[in-house]
Design a protein around this motif. Structure first.
Motif, mmCIF file in Angstrom:
data_model
loop_
_atom_site.group_PDB
_atom_site.id
_atom_site.type_symbol
_atom_site.label_atom_id
_atom_site.label_comp_id
_atom_site.label_asym_id
_atom_site.label_seq_id
_atom_site.Cartn_x
_atom_site.Cartn_y
_atom_site.Cartn_z
ATOM 1 N N ASP A 132 -55.503 -4.951 84.660
ATOM 2 C CA ASP A 132 -56.706 -4.867 83.827
ATOM 3 C C ASP A 132 -57.679 -4.012 84.627
ATOM 4 O OD1 ASP A 132 -58.537 -5.284 81.792
ATOM 5 O OD2 ASP A 132 -58.769 -7.427 82.126
ATOM 6 N N THR A 133 -58.941 -4.090 84.348
ATOM 7 C CA THR A 133 -59.920 -3.354 85.136
ATOM 8 C C THR A 133 -61.270 -4.040 85.043
ATOM 9 O OG1 THR A 133 -60.753 -1.143 85.672
ATOM 10 C CG2 THR A 133 -60.639 -1.719 83.332
ATOM 11 N N TYR A 134 -62.207 -3.540 85.824
ATOM 12 C CA TYR A 134 -63.566 -4.088 85.828
ATOM 13 C C TYR A 134 -64.224 -3.908 84.463
ATOM 14 C CZ TYR A 134 -63.022 -3.585 90.916
ATOM 15 O OH TYR A 134 -62.569 -3.642 92.202
ATOM 16 N N ALA A 135 -65.172 -4.783 84.146
ATOM 17 C CA ALA A 135 -65.908 -4.684 82.878
ATOM 18 C C ALA A 135 -66.579 -3.323 82.734
ATOM 19 C CB ALA A 135 -66.937 -5.811 82.785
ATOM 20 N N ALA A 136 -67.055 -2.760 83.829
ATOM 21 C CA ALA A 136 -67.719 -1.450 83.782
ATOM 22 C C ALA A 136 -66.789 -0.344 83.283
ATOM 23 C CB ALA A 136 -68.255 -1.085 85.164
ATOM 24 N N PHE A 137 -65.472 -0.573 83.387
ATOM 25 C CA PHE A 137 -64.495 0.407 82.926
ATOM 26 C C PHE A 137 -63.831 -0.032 81.627
ATOM 27 C CE2 PHE A 137 -63.806 1.364 87.698
ATOM 28 C CZ PHE A 137 -64.906 2.199 87.727
ATOM 29 N N GLY A 138 -64.399 -1.056 80.964
ATOM 30 C CA GLY A 138 -63.897 -1.494 79.664
ATOM 31 C C GLY A 138 -62.930 -2.655 79.699
ATOM 32 N N GLY A 139 -62.751 -3.270 80.848
ATOM 33 C CA GLY A 139 -61.798 -4.374 80.950
ATOM 34 C C GLY A 139 -62.461 -5.727 80.997
ATOM 35 N N ALA A 140 -61.639 -6.751 81.146
ATOM 36 C CA ALA A 140 -62.130 -8.126 81.268
ATOM 37 C C ALA A 140 -62.010 -8.623 82.711
ATOM 38 C CB ALA A 140 -61.337 -9.039 80.335
ATOM 39 N N ASP A 141 -61.518 -7.780 83.610
ATOM 40 C CA ASP A 141 -61.298 -8.145 85.008
ATOM 41 C C ASP A 141 -60.407 -9.385 85.112
ATOM 42 O OD1 ASP A 141 -61.486 -7.740 87.737
ATOM 43 O OD2 ASP A 141 -63.465 -8.648 87.940
ATOM 44 N N ALA A 142 -59.403 -9.470 84.208
ATOM 45 C CA ALA A 142 -58.502 -10.619 84.165
ATOM 46 C C ALA A 142 -57.294 -10.458 85.081
ATOM 47 C CB ALA A 142 -58.021 -10.843 82.732
ATOM 48 N N ALA A 143 -57.114 -9.270 85.625
ATOM 49 C CA ALA A 143 -56.016 -8.977 86.554
ATOM 50 C C ALA A 143 -56.481 -7.819 87.433
ATOM 51 C CB ALA A 143 -54.752 -8.605 85.789
ATOM 52 N N PRO A 144 -55.805 -7.582 88.549
ATOM 53 C CA PRO A 144 -56.199 -6.456 89.393
ATOM 54 C C PRO A 144 -56.119 -5.135 88.629
ATOM 55 C CG PRO A 144 -54.692 -7.894 90.577
ATOM 56 C CD PRO A 144 -54.699 -8.349 89.148
ATOM 57 N N SER A 145 -56.945 -4.194 89.041
ATOM 58 C CA SER A 145 -56.929 -2.878 88.423
ATOM 59 C C SER A 145 -55.801 -2.044 89.012
ATOM 60 C CB SER A 145 -58.264 -2.158 88.657
ATOM 61 O OG SER A 145 -58.315 -1.652 89.980
ATOM 62 N N PRO A 146 -55.359 -1.025 88.294
ATOM 63 C CA PRO A 146 -54.340 -0.139 88.852
ATOM 64 C C PRO A 146 -54.762 0.469 90.191
ATOM 65 C CG PRO A 146 -54.597 0.278 86.512
ATOM 66 C CD PRO A 146 -55.701 -0.662 86.917
ATOM 67 N N LEU A 147 -56.049 0.723 90.365
ATOM 68 C CA LEU A 147 -56.518 1.289 91.629
ATOM 69 C C LEU A 147 -56.387 0.284 92.771
ATOM 70 C CD1 LEU A 147 -59.600 3.296 90.347
ATOM 71 C CD2 LEU A 147 -57.310 4.148 90.930
ATOM 72 N N ALA A 148 -56.626 -0.997 92.496
ATOM 73 C CA ALA A 148 -56.405 -2.025 93.516
ATOM 74 C C ALA A 148 -54.918 -2.129 93.843
ATOM 75 C CB ALA A 148 -56.952 -3.377 93.043
ATOM 76 N N TYR A 149 -54.080 -2.033 92.820
ATOM 77 C CA TYR A 149 -52.637 -2.065 93.070
ATOM 78 C C TYR A 149 -52.204 -0.895 93.954
ATOM 79 C CZ TYR A 149 -51.412 -5.874 89.851
ATOM 80 O OH TYR A 149 -51.267 -7.101 89.226
ATOM 81 N N THR A 150 -52.828 0.274 93.774
ATOM 82 C CA THR A 150 -52.425 1.413 94.615
ATOM 83 C C THR A 150 -52.740 1.144 96.083
ATOM 84 O OG1 THR A 150 -54.494 2.667 94.334
ATOM 85 C CG2 THR A 150 -52.715 3.111 92.766
ATOM 86 N N LEU A 151 -53.874 0.508 96.347
ATOM 87 C CA LEU A 151 -54.213 0.196 97.737
ATOM 88 C C LEU A 151 -53.280 -0.886 98.289
ATOM 89 C CD1 LEU A 151 -58.103 0.318 97.508
ATOM 90 C CD2 LEU A 151 -56.560 2.072 98.421
ATOM 91 N N GLY A 152 -52.925 -1.855 97.456
ATOM 92 C CA GLY A 152 -51.947 -2.860 97.872
ATOM 93 C C GLY A 152 -50.580 -2.246 98.104
ATOM 94 N N ALA A 153 -50.213 -1.276 97.283
ATOM 95 C CA ALA A 153 -48.943 -0.570 97.484
ATOM 96 C C ALA A 153 -48.968 0.179 98.808
ATOM 97 C CB ALA A 153 -48.684 0.390 96.323
ATOM 98 N N LEU A 154 -50.112 0.744 99.144
ATOM 99 C CA LEU A 154 -50.252 1.467 100.408
ATOM 100 C C LEU A 154 -50.041 0.544 101.602
ATOM 101 C CD1 LEU A 154 -51.064 3.992 102.062
ATOM 102 C CD2 LEU A 154 -53.456 3.302 101.699
ATOM 103 N N THR A 155 -50.711 -0.602 101.615
ATOM 104 C CA THR A 155 -50.583 -1.491 102.773
ATOM 105 C C THR A 155 -49.188 -2.104 102.856
ATOM 106 O OG1 THR A 155 -51.524 -3.409 101.597
ATOM 107 C CG2 THR A 155 -53.059 -2.007 102.841
ATOM 108 N N SER A 156 -48.634 -2.508 101.718
ATOM 109 C CA SER A 156 -47.309 -3.132 101.772
ATOM 110 C C SER A 156 -46.228 -2.113 102.113
ATOM 111 C CB SER A 156 -46.992 -3.888 100.477
ATOM 112 O OG SER A 156 -47.004 -3.035 99.369
ATOM 113 N N CYS A 157 -46.361 -0.892 101.639
ATOM 114 C CA CYS A 157 -45.384 0.146 101.982
ATOM 115 C C CYS A 157 -45.464 0.475 103.476
ATOM 116 C CB CYS A 157 -45.609 1.392 101.133
ATOM 117 S SG CYS A 157 -44.248 2.588 101.228
ATOM 118 N N ASN A 158 -46.674 0.470 104.028
ATOM 119 C CA ASN A 158 -46.820 0.675 105.479
ATOM 120 C C ASN A 158 -46.088 -0.415 106.251
ATOM 121 O OD1 ASN A 158 -49.066 2.704 106.854
ATOM 122 N ND2 ASN A 158 -49.248 2.523 104.640
#
Length: 151
Positions: free
Chosen positions: A32-58
């Motif tokens: 999902d995404t932040y309310a400011a970007f039209g979401g309900a903030d009910a799940a992590p945003s794709p941008l947060a997932y990219t940062l999580g992908a970065l740390t876990s891939c490292n």
């Protein structure tokens, strides 16, 4: 070595989406995404997932590199930050919708010291597919790695 396919399928409405990762063991997650970007903030945003992908891939790549270098690793701790100017993404301004900068701070318990630790970090960042996606995208990328004694 043959390529390894990574396949996801997704469905959604509005800005929320349910994603299924295909493979031997299917995995599901929501975005999902932040309310400011039209979401309900009910799940992590794709941008947060990219940062999580970065740390876990490292962390995954670190295990492969440590094995090759004959060093031992223990626990990891990461903090990743992506700075995004939303004017392109939200407002349609001219420019690049990418993060302006991404910083990673990492700590790892290890028996590697000095030049061996520096070689370990350089090699894991060279071999990490997600790190390379960020570095090659043109944004400002920096990382700081700190070795900690094995417990």
């Amino acid at each position: 070595m043959p390529t390894v396919p990574f396949v996801v399928e997704s469905t959604g409405t509005g800005v929320a989406q349910d994603v299924t990762v295909r493979g031997e063991n299917a995995h599901e997650f929501s975005a999902d995404t932040y309310a400011a970007f039209g979401g309900a903030d009910a799940a992590p945003s794709p941008l947060a997932y990219t940062l999580g992908a970065l740390t876990s891939c490292n962390q995954i790549t670190a295990q492969l590199v440590a094995k090759d270098l004959g060093i031992r690793l223990g626990e990891f701790a990461f903090a990743a930050r992506g700075d995004l100017d939303p004017s392109v993404f939200v407002g349609g301004a001219e420019g690049d919708a990418n993060f302006d900068a991404v910083t990673v701070e990492a700590q790892v318990q290890t028996d590697a010291e000095g030049e061996t630790f520096d070689r370990f970090v350089a090699e894991l960042e060279r071999r990490c597919p997600v790190t390379q996606l960020f570095k090659r995208s043109g944004l400002s990328f920096s990382s700081t790695w700190k070795p900690l004694p094995l417990g």
